[in-house]
Design a protein around this motif. Sequence first.
Motif, PDB file in Angstrom:
ATOM      1  N   LEU A  26     -34.706  72.924  27.816  1.00  0.00           N
ATOM      2  CA  LEU A  26     -33.745  72.157  26.190  1.00  0.00           C
ATOM      3  C   LEU A  26     -32.441  71.229  26.412  1.00  0.00           C
ATOM      4  O   LEU A  26     -31.666  71.273  28.177  1.00  0.00           O
ATOM      5  CB  LEU A  26     -32.818  73.226  25.693  1.00  0.00           C
ATOM      6  N   LEU A  27     -32.925  70.386  26.325  1.00  0.00           N
ATOM      7  CA  LEU A  27     -31.606  69.006  26.638  1.00  0.00           C
ATOM      8  C   LEU A  27     -30.862  68.456  25.180  1.00  0.00           C
ATOM      9  O   LEU A  27     -31.376  68.373  24.404  1.00  0.00           O
ATOM     10  CB  LEU A  27     -32.200  67.504  27.622  1.00  0.00           C
ATOM     11  N   ASP A  28     -29.741  68.275  25.835  1.00  0.00           N
ATOM     12  CA  ASP A  28     -29.000  67.516  24.783  1.00  0.00           C
ATOM     13  C   ASP A  28     -29.410  66.278  24.147  1.00  0.00           C
ATOM     14  O   ASP A  28     -30.382  65.866  24.731  1.00  0.00           O
ATOM     15  CB  ASP A  28     -27.355  67.683  25.215  1.00  0.00           C
ATOM     16  N   TYR A  29     -29.828  66.023  22.996  1.00  0.00           N
ATOM     17  CA  TYR A  29     -29.812  64.167  22.466  1.00  0.00           C
ATOM     18  C   TYR A  29     -29.373  63.384  23.307  1.00  0.00           C
ATOM     19  O   TYR A  29     -28.097  63.434  23.429  1.00  0.00           O
ATOM     20  CB  TYR A  29     -29.518  64.063  20.856  1.00  0.00           C
ATOM     21  N   VAL A  30     -29.652  62.332  23.317  1.00  0.00           N
ATOM     22  CA  VAL A  30     -28.865  60.889  24.213  1.00  0.00           C
ATOM     23  C   VAL A  30     -29.172  60.181  22.741  1.00  0.00           C
ATOM     24  O   VAL A  30     -29.504  60.246  21.898  1.00  0.00           O
ATOM     25  CB  VAL A  30     -30.044  60.297  25.149  1.00  0.00           C
ATOM     26  N   PRO A  31     -28.030  58.736  22.839  1.00  0.00           N
ATOM     27  CA  PRO A  31     -27.756  57.886  22.338  1.00  0.00           C
ATOM     28  C   PRO A  31     -28.781  57.411  21.348  1.00  0.00           C
ATOM     29  O   PRO A  31     -30.244  57.145  22.705  1.00  0.00           O
ATOM     30  CB  PRO A  31     -27.117  56.878  23.095  1.00  0.00           C
ATOM     31  N   SER A  32     -29.073  57.149  20.533  1.00  0.00           N
ATOM     32  CA  SER A  32     -30.440  56.056  19.922  1.00  0.00           C
ATOM     33  C   SER A  32     -30.943  54.614  21.192  1.00  0.00           C
ATOM     34  O   SER A  32     -31.829  55.144  20.680  1.00  0.00           O
ATOM     35  CB  SER A  32     -30.474  56.083  18.955  1.00  0.00           C
ATOM     36  N   GLU A  33     -30.167  54.540  21.620  1.00  0.00           N
ATOM     37  CA  GLU A  33     -30.088  53.040  21.593  1.00  0.00           C
ATOM     38  C   GLU A  33     -30.500  53.306  24.087  1.00  0.00           C
ATOM     39  O   GLU A  33     -30.889  52.446  24.422  1.00  0.00           O
ATOM     40  CB  GLU A  33     -29.315  52.211  21.314  1.00  0.00           C
ATOM     41  N   GLU A  34     -30.539  54.999  23.975  1.00  0.00           N
ATOM     42  CA  GLU A  34     -31.331  55.166  24.798  1.00  0.00           C
ATOM     43  C   GLU A  34     -32.391  55.872  25.455  1.00  0.00           C
ATOM     44  O   GLU A  34     -33.012  55.742  26.698  1.00  0.00           O
ATOM     45  CB  GLU A  34     -29.755  55.711  26.341  1.00  0.00           C
ATOM     46  N   LEU A  35     -32.763  55.698  23.904  1.00  0.00           N
ATOM     47  CA  LEU A  35     -33.688  57.329  24.068  1.00  0.00           C
ATOM     48  C   LEU A  35     -34.847  56.051  24.914  1.00  0.00           C
ATOM     49  O   LEU A  35     -35.467  56.937  25.597  1.00  0.00           O
ATOM     50  CB  LEU A  35     -34.245  57.401  22.894  1.00  0.00           C
ATOM     51  N   THR A  36     -35.287  55.580  24.227  1.00  0.00           N
ATOM     52  CA  THR A  36     -37.328  55.383  24.749  1.00  0.00           C
ATOM     53  C   THR A  36     -36.414  55.046  26.681  1.00  0.00           C
ATOM     54  O   THR A  36     -37.870  55.259  27.494  1.00  0.00           O
ATOM     55  CB  THR A  36     -36.806  53.825  24.801  1.00  0.00           C
ATOM     56  N   ALA A  37     -35.964  54.176  27.101  1.00  0.00           N
ATOM     57  CA  ALA A  37     -34.966  54.524  28.512  1.00  0.00           C
ATOM     58  C   ALA A  37     -34.993  56.100  29.122  1.00  0.00           C
ATOM     59  O   ALA A  37     -36.038  55.583  30.228  1.00  0.00           O
ATOM     60  CB  ALA A  37     -34.261  53.691  29.204  1.00  0.00           C
ATOM     61  N   TYR A  38     -34.919  57.219  28.638  1.00  0.00           N
ATOM     62  CA  TYR A  38     -35.097  58.673  28.868  1.00  0.00           C
ATOM     63  C   TYR A  38     -35.920  58.919  28.828  1.00  0.00           C
ATOM     64  O   TYR A  38     -36.232  59.817  29.636  1.00  0.00           O
ATOM     65  CB  TYR A  38     -33.222  58.533  28.201  1.00  0.00           C
ATOM     66  N   LEU A  39     -37.136  58.973  27.789  1.00  0.00           N
ATOM     67  CA  LEU A  39     -37.834  59.539  27.644  1.00  0.00           C
ATOM     68  C   LEU A  39     -39.133  59.057  28.774  1.00  0.00           C
ATOM     69  O   LEU A  39     -40.242  58.966  29.083  1.00  0.00           O
ATOM     70  CB  LEU A  39     -38.899  59.526  26.700  1.00  0.00           C
ATOM     71  N   ARG A  40     -38.914  57.926  29.561  1.00  0.00           N
ATOM     72  CA  ARG A  40     -39.738  56.678  30.488  1.00  0.00           C
ATOM     73  C   ARG A  40     -40.610  57.612  31.727  1.00  0.00           C
ATOM     74  O   ARG A  40     -41.152  57.619  31.960  1.00  0.00           O
ATOM     75  CB  ARG A  40     -39.187  55.480  30.298  1.00  0.00           C
ATOM     76  N   SER A  41     -39.524  58.631  31.724  1.00  0.00           N
ATOM     77  CA  SER A  41     -40.056  58.991  33.037  1.00  0.00           C
ATOM     78  C   SER A  41     -40.846  60.323  33.006  1.00  0.00           C
ATOM     79  O   SER A  41     -40.932  61.127  34.152  1.00  0.00           O
ATOM     80  CB  SER A  41     -38.560  59.824  33.638  1.00  0.00           C
ATOM     81  N   ALA A  42     -40.996  60.998  31.604  1.00  0.00           N
ATOM     82  CA  ALA A  42     -41.836  61.956  31.378  1.00  0.00           C
ATOM     83  C   ALA A  42     -43.359  61.730  31.355  1.00  0.00           C
ATOM     84  O   ALA A  42     -44.313  60.464  31.496  1.00  0.00           O
ATOM     85  CB  ALA A  42     -41.341  63.020  29.764  1.00  0.00           C
ATOM     86  N   THR A  43     -44.197  62.405  31.478  1.00  0.00           N
ATOM     87  CA  THR A  43     -45.826  62.161  31.102  1.00  0.00           C
ATOM     88  C   THR A  43     -46.469  62.240  30.204  1.00  0.00           C
ATOM     89  O   THR A  43     -47.340  61.095  30.169  1.00  0.00           O
ATOM     90  CB  THR A  43     -46.169  63.458  32.057  1.00  0.00           C
ATOM     91  N   VAL A  44     -45.742  62.995  29.275  1.00  0.00           N
ATOM     92  CA  VAL A  44     -47.271  62.747  28.426  1.00  0.00           C
ATOM     93  C   VAL A  44     -45.615  63.117  26.812  1.00  0.00           C
ATOM     94  O   VAL A  44     -45.025  63.970  26.928  1.00  0.00           O
ATOM     95  CB  VAL A  44     -48.087  63.981  27.939  1.00  0.00           C
TER      96      VAL A  44
END
Length: 504
Positions: free
Chosen positions: A378-396
């Motif tokens: 479980l991780l906390d929300y990140v600001p909406s403007e940062e979300l896409t960059a934050y997700l980019r390191s995931a696999t799926v």
Amino acid sequence: MLVGNFIDGDSRVQKEARSAAEAGWDTYLIGRPYSGKREESKLGEVTVLRPAESMAATKYRTYHPRRSGVGGLIAYSTVELGKVKHQRQRIRQSNLAVERELLARRAAEGMNPASKLVDGAVLAARAFGVKAAGYWIAARKQALDHNYAVVQESPSTAIEQLLVKRGGEGAVWNAQPRLVDFEDSFGRAADELEPDLIHANDAEMLGVAVRAAARAKAKGRTVKVIYDAHEFFAGDTRDNPTWAPAMAAQEAKYLPLADAVMSPIEGYAASMVEFHGIEKFPGRKPPVLVKNMPALADLAAAGDDVPGVRGALGLAADVPLLVHPGSVTKVRGLQTVVEALPELEGVHAALLVGRRDGFVAELVTMAERLGVADRFHLLDYVPSEELTAYLRSATVGIDTLLHIPLHELTITTKFWSYISAGLPVVASDVKATSELTRELGNGEVYTAGDAHSFVEALRKVLADPAAYTKVYTDETLRGYSWEGQAEVMLQLYRDVTGLDVSAS
């Protein structure tokens, strides 16, 4: 711009407001205050205003539970009254012990036998009365508790539900008192700002906007109203059975007075046209689609060195990592992922959540029971403007909706985020999402709620992620970006108001 939430977690309204301000509109984004008092801040060039609110109507309904059945006739009307009566009963019981002690002391000091007999009888009668009162108070408290239990199981009576469906404003306000509270706070703010345009997000703001426009018209000012329909209420399955009918009633009453309608989902827009007959309104065009897609500018501003979700968990680059940002409820289907993890050796899953109680806590317990708690994060929300960059390191990216009418029409915001982040997806077979996934070829579809089907779909994606992400060309990414959607919204602003603020 009106929205009946606290703004911070609402990426759509934040992007809408920022785009309007960047285009030259003097933009006020109005939402709820955390403190209950007036709050004001800035979001770029946007003024974020949270007007003071008492939520008096909502609190009244909460603390005055509806009386139910024969027992309801004796129930205390409020929690506060029950507490006061209980406090007094405890004092009476304690006071009896004091009076017995006083009587014993007077008797020891040589009290007249006749007086002792009389006083003893009076005290015994009083003790009997206190005991009887205790039974009565306990019965009334039990009835109050029963009323609360009934409200939890069925928040509205059958009669109330019927009246709401008929669209009676009084019944709607009784069933959903927050509408009264929103009018009190948001309506005052709308009058104070004297806007040219009110952008009403969600049905609870539609009546507020239309009434503000009517009051302005009475004073000689013209205020245009755009209704942004985030949901289609005929498919809503909330626990409160009056919520969807109340919101549908708000739409039915106030839509004819809105100047335009927009929606993030094509299925919602089409269903609204059919349900409310929007095309029959004089001069009204069909709802305009403005999808809640990520902004390419936000991704570019973040750069390429954002550790993101993988860095937050300290996972190596070769560890398969599933990610899911957003609301977590049973109908979101995330229990399927937890059930699948025992079959997916070495695979980790991360949920970005706003809170960790309720169903989120149930998922954690399930992960512990299945022995996969070390791979369920479980991780906390990140600001909406940062979300896409934050997700980019995931696999799926995973989209696990279960089959309910509302979900069949839905393309979730997270799905657009996965595209912008360049992630392949594994999505359930709800209609709109599965059709788009197959059309784009950016992932695999599994049977909603079926853990084994999820495992099979995920293994296909993990075997060759590049085969799915090769569809994300520059042209595709531009087509699924907020920048293109914002221009559609701004053109609607110009069409409705006749104002071109960019030229001023």
